[in-house]
Enzyme design. Structure first.
Site, PDB file in Angstrom:
ATOM      1  N   ASP A  20       4.197  -0.458   1.394  1.00 63.23           N
ATOM      2  CA  ASP A  20       3.217  -0.531   0.305  1.00 63.23           C
ATOM      3  C   ASP A  20       3.532  -1.674  -0.647  1.00 63.23           C
ATOM      4  OD1 ASP A  20       1.048   0.200  -1.170  1.00 63.23           O
ATOM      5  OD2 ASP A  20       2.015   1.892  -2.158  1.00 63.23           O
ATOM      6  N   ASN A  68      -7.627   3.932   4.883  1.00 63.15           N
ATOM      7  CA  ASN A  68      -7.681   2.497   4.557  1.00 63.15           C
ATOM      8  C   ASN A  68      -9.005   1.826   4.940  1.00 63.15           C
ATOM      9  OD1 ASN A  68      -4.128   1.881   5.168  1.00 63.15           O
ATOM     10  ND2 ASN A  68      -5.189   2.231   3.241  1.00 63.15           N
TER      11      ASN A  68
END
Ligand code: FPP
Length: 242
Positions: A20, A68
């Site tokens: 991330d 996503n």
């Protein structure tokens, strides 16, 4: 090789990483988000080398979640182009290290070109089953989606009379997850300052040790990974016992 004082006799067998912070890394430099993903992909290689070199047996990386897809289309397209390009590159890297490569997640919504590449890599790596290193990419992976998939498959077995209700146990259920045959992660690392699991390996992380870092993924170095392992090695894992 610099092992940064990690105790090599007490390594986590399986490390999972949520990669991330690529977007923020790019933003801080006035670059497009995709530049962060490119840099993140480079870091993936550096971290994989390090894990392999110190003797980690299983590494699982979260590359794209079932959530996503909500990102802008151009970012999603750029990510999938990057996966395709980099997979060719990783194929050679994994081949040198005799690694088994697996893709965790639902391949159906992916392009045929990418699916074929993924299948080819998985198939070719099967010859390394005895090599001792397994590398998993979670692409279009979501843990809830995975648990539902397993539930449907188990229900189908029951419907067809292949199993009784009493046969449904953790082992049977685990065999229908994308991670079948893999040990549960011992250590889960999330860089970038976020402290949540984001639908990653929910079933598998029942007794996983979590480690969070404020560093953004492209800057998360082998030394930082070593620090995470050293911290893990100090923890007292009781698995619900005393
Ligand atoms: C999260 O950062 C990262 C991703 C959604 C993509 C991760 C993918 C790579 C590192 C490339 C991997 C390459 C292969 C071949 C699998 P973010 O965009 O959420 O960052 P932010 O939280 O700062 O916005």
């Amino acid at each position: 090789m610099n092992t940064y004082n990690v105790d090599l006799n007490n390594l986590p067998k399986h490390i999972a990483i949520i990669m991330d912070g690529n977007g923020r890394w790019a933003k801080q430099r006035g670059l497009p988000r995709t530049a962060g993903h490119f840099k993140g992909a480079d870091n993936l290689k550096r971290i994989t080398h390090f894990c392999y070199d110190i003797g980690i047996k299983t590494l699982t990386l979260y590359a794209f979640s079932t959530e996503n897809w909500k990102r802008p289309q151009d970012e999603v397209d750029a990510l999938f182009n990057l996966f395709y390009e980099k997979l060719q590159d990783y194929k050679a890297l994994m081949g040198d290290r005799k690694a088994v490569v697996r893709f965790l997640g639902d391949k159906k919504p992916l392009s045929e070109k990418l699916r074929n590449k993924m299948r080819e890599i998985e198939r070719d790596s099967l010859k390394y089953l005895d090599g001792g290193f397994t590398f998993n990419f979670a692409i279009n992976y979501g843990s809830r989606d995975e648990i539902l998939k397993a539930t449907r498959e188990v229900a189908e077995l029951y419907k067809n009379g292949d199993i009784d209700i009493e046969d449904i146990n953790e082992k049977l259920f685990s065999n229908h997850l994308y991670t079948y045959g893999l040990p549960d992660p011992d250590l889960m690392i999330r860089p970038s300052g976020e402290q949540r699991i984001s639908n990653f390996l929910l079933w598998q992380s029942a007794y996983t040790e979590f480690y969070y870092s404020n560093v953004l993924w492209p800057d998360f170095s082998p030394k930082m990974l070593a620090d995470a392992i050293i911290e893990y090695q100090k923890r007292n894992r009781r698995y619900g016992g005393v």
